[in-house]
Motif scaffolding. Structure first.
Motif, PDB file in Angstrom:
ATOM      1  N   ALA A  77       3.003   6.486   1.180  1.00  0.00           N
ATOM      2  CA  ALA A  77       1.728   6.379   1.893  1.00  0.00           C
ATOM      3  C   ALA A  77       1.257   7.744   2.381  1.00  0.00           C
ATOM      4  CB  ALA A  77       1.867   5.409   3.062  1.00  0.00           C
ATOM      5  N   ILE A  78       2.179   8.569   2.865  1.00  0.00           N
ATOM      6  CA  ILE A  78       1.812   9.924   3.299  1.00  0.00           C
ATOM      7  C   ILE A  78       1.357  10.748   2.101  1.00  0.00           C
ATOM      8  CG2 ILE A  78       2.752  12.089   4.220  1.00  0.00           C
ATOM      9  CD1 ILE A  78       4.399  10.321   6.151  1.00  0.00           C
ATOM     10  N   PHE A  79       2.046  10.619   0.974  1.00  0.00           N
ATOM     11  CA  PHE A  79       1.650  11.322  -0.252  1.00  0.00           C
ATOM     12  C   PHE A  79       0.242  10.901  -0.673  1.00  0.00           C
ATOM     13  CE2 PHE A  79       1.661  11.661  -4.940  1.00  0.00           C
ATOM     14  CZ  PHE A  79       1.803  13.043  -5.044  1.00  0.00           C
ATOM     15  N   LEU A  80      -0.036   9.616  -0.602  1.00  0.00           N
ATOM     16  CA  LEU A  80      -1.377   9.111  -0.933  1.00  0.00           C
ATOM     17  C   LEU A  80      -2.415   9.689   0.017  1.00  0.00           C
ATOM     18  CD1 LEU A  80      -3.235   7.231  -2.549  1.00  0.00           C
ATOM     19  CD2 LEU A  80      -2.588   5.393  -0.983  1.00  0.00           C
ATOM     20  N   VAL A 119      -5.663  12.053  -1.012  1.00  0.00           N
ATOM     21  CA  VAL A 119      -7.041  11.705  -0.642  1.00  0.00           C
ATOM     22  C   VAL A 119      -7.670  12.819   0.192  1.00  0.00           C
ATOM     23  CG1 VAL A 119      -8.416  10.100   0.728  1.00  0.00           C
ATOM     24  CG2 VAL A 119      -6.710   9.220  -0.856  1.00  0.00           C
ATOM     25  N   ALA A 120      -6.924  13.373   1.133  1.00  0.00           N
ATOM     26  CA  ALA A 120      -7.448  14.468   1.950  1.00  0.00           C
ATOM     27  C   ALA A 120      -7.734  15.706   1.101  1.00  0.00           C
ATOM     28  CB  ALA A 120      -6.452  14.808   3.063  1.00  0.00           C
ATOM     29  N   THR A 121      -6.865  15.985   0.137  1.00  0.00           N
ATOM     30  CA  THR A 121      -7.085  17.123  -0.757  1.00  0.00           C
ATOM     31  C   THR A 121      -8.343  16.920  -1.596  1.00  0.00           C
ATOM     32  OG1 THR A 121      -4.706  17.511  -0.858  1.00  0.00           O
ATOM     33  CG2 THR A 121      -6.047  18.524  -2.582  1.00  0.00           C
ATOM     34  N   LEU A 122      -8.519  15.724  -2.125  1.00  0.00           N
ATOM     35  CA  LEU A 122      -9.730  15.435  -2.902  1.00  0.00           C
ATOM     36  C   LEU A 122     -10.981  15.584  -2.042  1.00  0.00           C
ATOM     37  CD1 LEU A 122      -8.529  12.378  -4.999  1.00  0.00           C
ATOM     38  CD2 LEU A 122      -9.051  14.670  -5.838  1.00  0.00           C
ATOM     39  N   GLY A 123     -10.909  15.130  -0.813  1.00  0.00           N
ATOM     40  CA  GLY A 123     -12.047  15.283   0.096  1.00  0.00           C
ATOM     41  C   GLY A 123     -12.359  16.742   0.367  1.00  0.00           C
ATOM     42  N   ALA A 124     -11.321  17.559   0.575  1.00  0.00           N
ATOM     43  CA  ALA A 124     -11.525  18.989   0.816  1.00  0.00           C
ATOM     44  C   ALA A 124     -12.104  19.681  -0.412  1.00  0.00           C
ATOM     45  CB  ALA A 124     -10.200  19.637   1.215  1.00  0.00           C
ATOM     46  N   ILE A 125     -11.620  19.303  -1.595  1.00  0.00           N
ATOM     47  CA  ILE A 125     -12.157  19.887  -2.836  1.00  0.00           C
ATOM     48  C   ILE A 125     -13.627  19.528  -2.992  1.00  0.00           C
ATOM     49  CG2 ILE A 125     -12.048  19.740  -5.359  1.00  0.00           C
ATOM     50  CD1 ILE A 125      -8.981  19.493  -5.044  1.00  0.00           C
ATOM     51  N   LYS A 126     -13.966  18.283  -2.729  1.00  0.00           N
ATOM     52  CA  LYS A 126     -15.354  17.840  -2.848  1.00  0.00           C
ATOM     53  C   LYS A 126     -16.242  18.602  -1.860  1.00  0.00           C
ATOM     54  CE  LYS A 126     -19.065  15.220  -1.990  1.00  0.00           C
ATOM     55  NZ  LYS A 126     -19.999  15.591  -0.939  1.00  0.00           N
ATOM     56  N   ASN A 127     -15.777  18.781  -0.626  1.00  0.00           N
ATOM     57  CA  ASN A 127     -16.563  19.513   0.361  1.00  0.00           C
ATOM     58  C   ASN A 127     -16.750  20.973  -0.051  1.00  0.00           C
ATOM     59  OD1 ASN A 127     -17.090  17.422   2.086  1.00  0.00           O
ATOM     60  ND2 ASN A 127     -15.287  17.786   3.357  1.00  0.00           N
ATOM     61  N   ALA A 187       7.518  -1.465   0.402  1.00  0.00           N
ATOM     62  CA  ALA A 187       7.798  -1.784   1.806  1.00  0.00           C
ATOM     63  C   ALA A 187       8.173  -3.238   2.020  1.00  0.00           C
ATOM     64  CB  ALA A 187       6.594  -1.432   2.667  1.00  0.00           C
ATOM     65  N   PHE A 188       7.403  -4.162   1.444  1.00  0.00           N
ATOM     66  CA  PHE A 188       7.552  -5.559   1.825  1.00  0.00           C
ATOM     67  C   PHE A 188       8.251  -6.439   0.798  1.00  0.00           C
ATOM     68  CE2 PHE A 188       3.799  -3.946   4.105  1.00  0.00           C
ATOM     69  CZ  PHE A 188       4.329  -4.025   5.385  1.00  0.00           C
ATOM     70  N   VAL A 189       8.388  -5.967  -0.432  1.00  0.00           N
ATOM     71  CA  VAL A 189       9.141  -6.724  -1.430  1.00  0.00           C
ATOM     72  C   VAL A 189      10.540  -6.146  -1.557  1.00  0.00           C
ATOM     73  CG1 VAL A 189       9.229  -7.425  -3.847  1.00  0.00           C
ATOM     74  CG2 VAL A 189       7.038  -7.392  -2.648  1.00  0.00           C
ATOM     75  N   MET A 190      10.624  -4.821  -1.681  1.00  0.00           N
ATOM     76  CA  MET A 190      11.914  -4.158  -1.847  1.00  0.00           C
ATOM     77  C   MET A 190      12.574  -3.791  -0.518  1.00  0.00           C
ATOM     78  SD  MET A 190      12.194  -4.062  -5.055  1.00  0.00           S
ATOM     79  CE  MET A 190      11.350  -3.934  -6.602  1.00  0.00           C
ATOM     80  N   SER A 191      11.852  -3.893   0.585  1.00  0.00           N
ATOM     81  CA  SER A 191      12.331  -3.543   1.939  1.00  0.00           C
ATOM     82  C   SER A 191      12.832  -2.106   2.030  1.00  0.00           C
ATOM     83  CB  SER A 191      13.421  -4.510   2.395  1.00  0.00           C
ATOM     84  OG  SER A 191      12.884  -5.790   2.566  1.00  0.00           O
ATOM     85  N   ARG A 192      12.141  -1.211   1.343  1.00  0.00           N
ATOM     86  CA  ARG A 192      12.458   0.220   1.425  1.00  0.00           C
ATOM     87  C   ARG A 192      11.332   0.887   2.215  1.00  0.00           C
ATOM     88  NH1 ARG A 192      13.178   1.164  -4.799  1.00  0.00           N
ATOM     89  NH2 ARG A 192      14.130  -0.831  -5.213  1.00  0.00           N
ATOM     90  N   HIS A 193      11.381   0.739   3.512  1.00  0.00           N
ATOM     91  CA  HIS A 193      10.281   1.175   4.368  1.00  0.00           C
ATOM     92  C   HIS A 193      10.139   2.691   4.420  1.00  0.00           C
ATOM     93  CE1 HIS A 193       9.812  -2.963   5.544  1.00  0.00           C
ATOM     94  NE2 HIS A 193      11.115  -3.023   5.818  1.00  0.00           N
ATOM     95  N   GLY A 194      11.228   3.410   4.369  1.00  0.00           N
ATOM     96  CA  GLY A 194      11.165   4.869   4.398  1.00  0.00           C
ATOM     97  C   GLY A 194      10.457   5.440   3.186  1.00  0.00           C
TER      98      GLY A 194
END
Length: 187
Positions: A167-170, A174-182, A154-161
């Motif tokens: 970030a959405i993939f991350l 994280v949400a999937t790992l949380g659901a698996i743990k629950n 985002a901030f070095v390469m200026s490829r915000h998209g």
């Protein structure tokens, strides 16, 4: 829990209270070419190491730093779990002749298993979010985490998209790992 017992716990928790940049700068001095770590290995005639210059030493050093920086949370979580165990169970085990090791393995460990699972999940989530430590100590591709890669994109390469997509993939991971743990904790 007395004040005397709480002081070592506070010592573990202290790094959590400091900002990540401050912790990283402290470790930068510790792992410096002329810092304490190289001084210690110099006592056994090992040449000084540039710890963050190559992946073979940077990744283990960063792992130690990140583990040390976050251990305070896990100490508090596990201590809270241990303190919720009924004292009568320990007394009954001692009366029945249980050894110190048996009490730890058959009473404490099974009782704190959910807290251990929570600590594992929090560790996995926090490892993907390590950013300032990488930025200060080893801003190289071989040490990049997802958070650092999003920042660079985002901030070095200026490829915000593409940074937003990463970030959405991350977040999905994280949400999937949380659901698996629950799900695993309910079984």
């Amino acid at each position: 829990l007395s004040l005397h017992d709480a002081l070592p716990i506070f010592a573990f928790y202290l790094p959590v209270l400091a900002a990540g940049i401050i912790i990283s700068q402290s470790w930068k001095w510790i792992f410096n070419l002329h810092g304490p770590v190289n001084w210690l290995i110099g006592l056994v005639d090992i040449a000084p190491v540039s710890w963050f210059a190559q992946p073979q030493t940077a990744i283990p050093a960063l792992s130690v730093i990140v583990a040390f920086s976050g251990i305070g949370w896990y100490v508090l979580i596990l201590l809270a779990a241990i303190l919720t165990i009924d004292q009568n169970i320990f007394d009954a085990a001692r009366i029945d002749g249980a050894s110190w090791f048996q009490i730890k393995m058959r009473i404490i460990l099974p009782s704190i298993r959910p807290a251990i699972g929570l600590c594992v999940l929090l560790t996995i989530i926090s490892c993907s979010q390590v950013f300032e430590t990488i930025l200060v100590l080893a801003p190289y591709e071989y040490t990049a985490t997802m958070a650092y890669a999003v920042f660079t994109e985002a901030f070095v390469m200026s490829r915000h998209g593409s940074a937003a997509a990463m970030a959405i993939f991350l977040a999905v991971i994280v949400a999937t790992l949380g659901a698996i743990k629950n799900r695993l904790s309910r079984e």
